[in-house]
Structure formats: structure tokens, C-alpha cells
Design a protein around this motif. Sequence first.
Motif, short mmCIF file in Angstrom:
data_model
loop_
_atom_site.label_atom_id
_atom_site.label_comp_id
_atom_site.label_asym_id
_atom_site.label_seq_id
_atom_site.Cartn_x
_atom_site.Cartn_y
_atom_site.Cartn_z
N ALA A 101 -42.46 29.80 5.44
CA ALA A 101 -43.26 30.86 6.07
C ALA A 101 -43.46 32.05 5.14
N GLY A 102 -43.89 31.76 3.91
CA GLY A 102 -44.18 32.82 2.93
C GLY A 102 -43.05 33.08 1.95
N ASP A 103 -41.88 32.57 2.20
CA ASP A 103 -40.75 32.69 1.28
C ASP A 103 -40.75 31.43 0.42
N VAL A 104 -41.35 31.51 -0.78
CA VAL A 104 -41.61 30.34 -1.61
C VAL A 104 -40.49 30.13 -2.62
N TRP A 105 -40.00 28.91 -2.66
CA TRP A 105 -38.96 28.50 -3.61
C TRP A 105 -39.48 27.33 -4.43
N HIS A 106 -39.24 27.39 -5.73
CA HIS A 106 -39.53 26.25 -6.61
C HIS A 106 -38.32 25.33 -6.54
N VAL A 107 -38.57 24.03 -6.58
CA VAL A 107 -37.47 23.07 -6.45
C VAL A 107 -37.66 21.93 -7.43
N VAL A 108 -36.56 21.51 -8.01
CA VAL A 108 -36.52 20.29 -8.82
C VAL A 108 -35.48 19.39 -8.16
N VAL A 109 -35.88 18.17 -7.88
CA VAL A 109 -35.01 17.22 -7.19
C VAL A 109 -34.84 16.00 -8.09
N ILE A 110 -33.60 15.61 -8.29
CA ILE A 110 -33.28 14.37 -9.01
C ILE A 110 -32.90 13.35 -7.96
N LEU A 111 -33.67 12.27 -7.89
CA LEU A 111 -33.42 11.21 -6.93
C LEU A 111 -32.89 9.97 -7.64
N GLU A 112 -31.81 9.42 -7.11
CA GLU A 112 -31.24 8.19 -7.63
C GLU A 112 -31.33 7.14 -6.54
N PHE A 113 -31.92 6.00 -6.88
CA PHE A 113 -32.21 4.94 -5.92
C PHE A 113 -31.34 3.72 -6.18
N GLY A 114 -31.07 2.98 -5.10
CA GLY A 114 -30.43 1.69 -5.23
C GLY A 114 -31.46 0.62 -5.55
N ALA A 115 -30.98 -0.55 -5.92
CA ALA A 115 -31.88 -1.65 -6.26
C ALA A 115 -32.74 -2.06 -5.06
N ASP A 116 -32.29 -1.72 -3.85
CA ASP A 116 -33.04 -2.06 -2.63
C ASP A 116 -34.04 -0.98 -2.23
N GLY A 117 -34.17 0.08 -3.05
CA GLY A 117 -35.11 1.16 -2.74
C GLY A 117 -34.52 2.26 -1.88
N SER A 118 -33.24 2.16 -1.56
CA SER A 118 -32.61 3.21 -0.76
C SER A 118 -32.26 4.40 -1.66
N ILE A 119 -32.23 5.59 -1.06
CA ILE A 119 -31.86 6.80 -1.80
C ILE A 119 -30.35 6.92 -1.76
N ILE A 120 -29.74 6.90 -2.95
CA ILE A 120 -28.28 6.98 -3.07
C ILE A 120 -27.83 8.42 -3.25
N ARG A 121 -28.52 9.13 -4.11
CA ARG A 121 -28.12 10.50 -4.46
C ARG A 121 -29.36 11.35 -4.60
N ASP A 122 -29.21 12.62 -4.23
CA ASP A 122 -30.32 13.57 -4.19
C ASP A 122 -29.72 14.91 -4.61
N THR A 123 -30.10 15.37 -5.80
CA THR A 123 -29.58 16.65 -6.31
C THR A 123 -30.75 17.62 -6.39
N ARG A 124 -30.60 18.79 -5.75
CA ARG A 124 -31.70 19.75 -5.62
C ARG A 124 -31.35 21.08 -6.28
N TYR A 125 -32.27 21.55 -7.12
CA TYR A 125 -32.13 22.85 -7.78
C TYR A 125 -33.26 23.75 -7.28
N TYR A 126 -32.90 24.92 -6.77
CA TYR A 126 -33.87 25.86 -6.19
C TYR A 126 -33.90 27.15 -6.99
N THR A 127 -35.09 27.74 -7.09
CA THR A 127 -35.24 29.06 -7.69
C THR A 127 -36.43 29.77 -7.06
N GLN A 128 -36.37 31.07 -7.05
CA GLN A 128 -37.50 31.86 -6.60
C GLN A 128 -38.25 32.38 -7.82
N LYS A 129 -39.50 32.74 -7.61
CA LYS A 129 -40.33 33.28 -8.69
C LYS A 129 -39.74 34.59 -9.18
N SER A 130 -39.83 34.80 -10.48
CA SER A 130 -39.39 36.06 -11.08
C SER A 130 -40.49 36.57 -12.00
#
Length: 144
Positions: A101-130
Motif C-alpha cells: 500500500a505504497g510502502d515499496v520494498w525491493h526483494v531478492v529471493v533465492i529459491l531452491e527446488f527439489g527434483a520433483d519441482g517442489s520448493i525446498i528453501r526460500d531465502t529473501r533479502y529485503y531493502t527499501q529505496k535510498s
Amino acid sequence: MSDLDVRELFLRAITDNDPEAMREGLQRLFGLTGEGLSPDAEFRLRDEDYVMEMPQSGERIRGREAMRAMQEAFPVPPSITLRRVVGSGQIWVVEGMNDYAGDVWHVVVILEFGADGSIIRDTRYYTQKSEAPGWRADWVEPID
């Protein structure tokens, strides 16, 4: 659209190193091209041993049950914009923006998947504009 459709796109991305398939799967997951998946459907995309980490806040969500409960309790989910999707095999990196709702955050997400296409790990880095320091102005250009 179902979790099986999204999983198939994730599998194609993993198998063929296909960033367009990964982008399409993420767009469907987040509802960027129609209705997104429900927390229950997202639950089925996650591995039983799923882990999500947010290093800036020092938080870890362990288990897909805990992630589903957190999503269901989330007050107002952000609108999401995908900027880039890159990766290969079972590791993918997503760059985007979350607008609370107007509070904008930049995000980088590292997704690690299993051989079956499932999401095993999800690491999220957030930052606001400067604001950029003026001394760099001769060498930089603004990003939209």
C-alpha cells in the motif's frame, strides 16, 4: 490453474534451464497473470522440509505448515512486481518489488527446488529505496 500446473512449469525450468517457464510459474503462483494460488495450493508446492529465511530480520519459518499459517494470518499481502528471473537447474534467483500500500520494498529471493519441482528453501533479502550520494552522479544513470 492449479499447483500441478505451476509445478509443471517449475519442472520445465529445472530440467531445461528455462527462465521463461520459471517466470511463468512464479507469475501464476503470485497471481500476476490471473488469480494466484491459495495458501493450500502453495502448501502443496512446498517440500515437507521447506524452510524460508529472512536474514535482515533474523527470522526462519521451518515447515510448510508454519508457512501456510503465516500466510493465512498476513494482514494485507503486497502487490508483487517481478523484475528478473535467473538461474539454472534447481537454484533460481528472483528480483522484484513488493508494494505494501505504497510502502515499496525491493526483494531478492533465492529459491531452491527439489527434483520433483517442489520448493525446498526460500531465502529473501529485503531493502527499501535510498537516495544515491551526489558524488557518483557522473557515472550512474537512474533505474526505473
